[in-house]
Design an enzyme around this catalytic site. Structure first.
Site, PDB file in Angstrom:
ATOM      1  N   ARG A 102      42.660 168.606 103.376  1.00  0.00           N
ATOM      2  CA  ARG A 102      42.003 169.241 104.514  1.00  0.00           C
ATOM      3  C   ARG A 102      40.792 168.533 104.895  1.00  0.00           C
ATOM      4  O   ARG A 102      40.035 168.208 104.177  1.00  0.00           O
ATOM      5  CB  ARG A 102      41.436 170.652 103.985  1.00  0.00           C
ATOM      6  CG  ARG A 102      40.569 171.795 104.909  1.00  0.00           C
ATOM      7  CD  ARG A 102      40.293 172.865 104.370  1.00  0.00           C
ATOM      8  NE  ARG A 102      39.514 173.754 105.306  1.00  0.00           N
ATOM      9  CZ  ARG A 102      40.194 174.628 106.166  1.00  0.00           C
ATOM     10  NH1 ARG A 102      41.294 174.930 105.878  1.00  0.00           N
ATOM     11  NH2 ARG A 102      39.314 175.604 106.630  1.00  0.00           N
ATOM     12  N   HIS A 129      46.759 172.597 112.272  1.00  0.00           N
ATOM     13  CA  HIS A 129      46.462 173.628 111.035  1.00  0.00           C
ATOM     14  C   HIS A 129      48.167 174.283 111.002  1.00  0.00           C
ATOM     15  O   HIS A 129      48.264 175.530 111.175  1.00  0.00           O
ATOM     16  CB  HIS A 129      45.534 174.605 111.478  1.00  0.00           C
ATOM     17  CG  HIS A 129      44.944 175.234 110.253  1.00  0.00           C
ATOM     18  ND1 HIS A 129      45.594 175.103 108.776  1.00  0.00           N
ATOM     19  CD2 HIS A 129      44.217 175.988 109.952  1.00  0.00           C
ATOM     20  CE1 HIS A 129      44.990 175.882 107.953  1.00  0.00           C
ATOM     21  NE2 HIS A 129      43.976 176.613 108.522  1.00  0.00           N
ATOM     22  N   GLN A 132      48.350 177.589 108.555  1.00  0.00           N
ATOM     23  CA  GLN A 132      47.930 178.891 109.344  1.00  0.00           C
ATOM     24  C   GLN A 132      49.204 179.521 110.201  1.00  0.00           C
ATOM     25  O   GLN A 132      49.336 180.542 110.363  1.00  0.00           O
ATOM     26  CB  GLN A 132      46.702 178.482 110.202  1.00  0.00           C
ATOM     27  CG  GLN A 132      46.299 179.765 111.086  1.00  0.00           C
ATOM     28  CD  GLN A 132      45.805 180.767 110.140  1.00  0.00           C
ATOM     29  OE1 GLN A 132      44.948 180.503 109.452  1.00  0.00           O
ATOM     30  NE2 GLN A 132      46.361 182.014 110.422  1.00  0.00           N
ATOM     31  N   ASP A 224      40.045 182.172 118.085  1.00  0.00           N
ATOM     32  CA  ASP A 224      39.553 181.401 116.886  1.00  0.00           C
ATOM     33  C   ASP A 224      38.057 181.194 117.288  1.00  0.00           C
ATOM     34  O   ASP A 224      37.845 181.584 118.720  1.00  0.00           O
ATOM     35  CB  ASP A 224      40.451 179.947 116.699  1.00  0.00           C
ATOM     36  CG  ASP A 224      39.983 179.219 115.835  1.00  0.00           C
ATOM     37  OD1 ASP A 224      39.101 179.855 114.924  1.00  0.00           O
ATOM     38  OD2 ASP A 224      40.224 178.109 115.657  1.00  0.00           O
ATOM     39  N   CYS A 264      42.553 183.519 113.176  1.00  0.00           N
ATOM     40  CA  CYS A 264      42.839 182.890 111.753  1.00  0.00           C
ATOM     41  C   CYS A 264      41.743 182.984 110.932  1.00  0.00           C
ATOM     42  O   CYS A 264      41.569 182.520 109.627  1.00  0.00           O
ATOM     43  CB  CYS A 264      43.145 181.372 112.138  1.00  0.00           C
ATOM     44  SG  CYS A 264      41.715 180.531 113.168  1.00  0.00           S
ATOM     45  N   ARG A 292      49.044 183.968 104.503  1.00  0.00           N
ATOM     46  CA  ARG A 292      48.789 182.813 103.945  1.00  0.00           C
ATOM     47  C   ARG A 292      49.330 182.487 102.915  1.00  0.00           C
ATOM     48  O   ARG A 292      50.069 181.462 102.450  1.00  0.00           O
ATOM     49  CB  ARG A 292      47.150 182.299 104.225  1.00  0.00           C
ATOM     50  CG  ARG A 292      46.539 182.437 105.533  1.00  0.00           C
ATOM     51  CD  ARG A 292      47.075 181.087 106.318  1.00  0.00           C
ATOM     52  NE  ARG A 292      46.956 180.052 105.846  1.00  0.00           N
ATOM     53  CZ  ARG A 292      45.756 179.078 105.865  1.00  0.00           C
ATOM     54  NH1 ARG A 292      44.663 179.696 106.312  1.00  0.00           N
ATOM     55  NH2 ARG A 292      45.919 177.993 105.334  1.00  0.00           N
TER      56      ARG A 292
END
Length: 307
Positions: A102, A129, A132, A224, A264, A292
Site C-alpha cells: 500500500r 485500488h 476495494q 469517496d 469505500c 473486503r
C-alpha cells in the site's frame, strides 16, 4: 481459480472477465461456508499509507486460511531510512510467500513485483485500488443477483477508487457514470479509454459534470473522500467546489427506488456523504466493508493455492 496461482494483482485489468467472475463466485462460496480452504503461507503487509479496513481484512483473511501475517511498518524497517525498493523487495522475497503493498506510486508497486520473485498485490496506490473494487462488486452481486446491466454512479474526485471502479464495472457489464466538478478532477483518460474498451457494446462509460444527471435512474450511488491521502492540504478548498456532488437524500431520491449506496470508507460525514444516507435503509457500507475480507480471502487463496 488455478489460473491466478502465482500471479500478481497490480490492477483490476490484470484479470480477464472470466477470472473476475470466478473470483467473485469463489469469494461468495467462502463467505457462505460452501467452500473451505487451507493455505498455511506467510503474507507480508508493507503499508506506507495509513489503513484500517485493508490492514485488518487482509490479516483476518490470511489467519482464517491458516496462514501468518507480518506487518512490515515502514517506520520500523530500513525502508524509512532510504533502503532502495529493489533491495528490500529481493530480501522480502526470500522470507515471504506473498506481499501486499500500500503506497503512493504505482511504479513502486511494480518494482516490488519485478524484484521480489513472489506474488504482489496492490493494496492501494494513487492510481488504483483493485481490492476495494472486488468487495464492491461482491456487494452489488449480493444486492441485485448480478452486476450486468446495472448502473453505478460515482460522485467526487476521479481518483484511484474511481479508476478501479471504471475497469471492474466495465468488465462485469455495468454502466458507469463518473460525476466530477471540472476537468482537473476527471479520471485518467487512459483508464477511461480502457474501461470503454472493456465495456464494448455491453455497457456505457460516461464522465460528466452534472451530478443530478448521473444520479437519475441509477442503481448504485458511490462516493469517496474529496481529498485522498497526500492531498490533505487541498481538502478545505475543495469543499465548496465538491458540495454539489455530495451523496445526500436529494441525490438519492433521483435514483431507482431500490438503489444502494456505497462508500469505500473512511467517510467524512457531512462532506461527501451525509450521516442520514450512511445510516439509511439503502446504505450497504458495512456489508461492503465486511466483503473486503471475503474478497481478499478468495484472492489470497487463488494466488497461493491450497495446502
Amino acid at each position: 481459480m488455478a489460473a491466478l496461482k502465482g500471479r500478481h494483482l497490480l490492477s483490476v485489468a490484470d484479470l480477464n472477465v472470466q477470472e473476475l467472475t470466478d473470483l467473485l463466485a469463489f469469494a461468495a462460496q467462502l463467505k457462505s461456508g460452501e467452500t473451505s480452504w487451507t493455505c498455511r503461507k506467510i503474507l507480508g503487509l508493507l503499508f506506507t499509507k495509513a489503513s484500517t479496513r485493508t490492514r485488518v481484512s487482509f490479516t483476518v483473511a490470511m489467519y482464517q486460511l491458516g496462514g501468518q501475517v507480518i506487518d512490515l511498518n515502514p517506520s520500523v524497517t530500513q525502508v524509512s531510512r532510504g533502503e532502495p525498493v529493489t533491495d528490500t523487495a529481493r530480501v522480502l522475497g526470500r522470507y515471504l510467500d506473498i506481499l501486499a503493498v500500500r503506497t503512493f506510486k504505482q511504479s513502486e508497486l511494480e518494482d516490488y513485483a519485478k524484484y521480489s520473485g513472489i506474488p504482489v498485490i496492490n493494496a492501494l496506490t494513487d492510481l488504483e485500488h483493485p481490492c476495494q473494487i472486488l468487495a464492491d462488486l461482491l456487494t452489488i452481486q449480493e444486492c441485485f443477483g448480478s452486476c450486468a446491466g446495472k448502473t453505478l454512479s460515482y460522485f467526487g474526485d476521479g481518483n484511484n477508487v474511481a479508476h478501479s471502479l471504471l475497469l471492474g464495472c466495465a468488465m462485469m457489464g455495468m454502466n458507469v457514470r463518473v460525476a466530477v466538478p471540472s476537468e482537473p478532477y476527471e479520471p485518467d483518460p487512459e483508464i477511461v479509454a480502457k474501461a470503454k474498451e472493456f465495456a464494448g457494446d455491453k455497457a456505457e462509460i460516461t464522465v460528466t459534470y452534472d451530478s443530478k444527471a448521473a444520479a437519475e435512474g441509477t442503481d448504485v450511488l458511490y462516493t469517496d473522500v474529496w481529498a485522498s491521502m497526500g492531498q490533505e492540504m487541498e481538502a478545505r478548498e475543495r469543499i465548496p467546489l465538491f458540495k454539489p456532488y455530495q451523496v445526500n437524500q436529494e441525490l438519492l431520491s433521483l435514483a431507482h427506488s431500490d438503489a444502494i449506496v456505497l462508500h469505500c470508507l473512511p467517510a467524512h460525514r457531512g462532506e461527501e456523504i451525509t450521516g442520514e444516507v450512511m445510516e439509511g435503509a439503502q446504505s450497504r457500507l458495512w456489508d461492503q466493508a465486511e466483503n473486503r475480507m471475503h474478497a481478499q480471502k478468495a484472492l489470497l487463496a487463488s494466488i497461493l493455492g491450497k495446502d
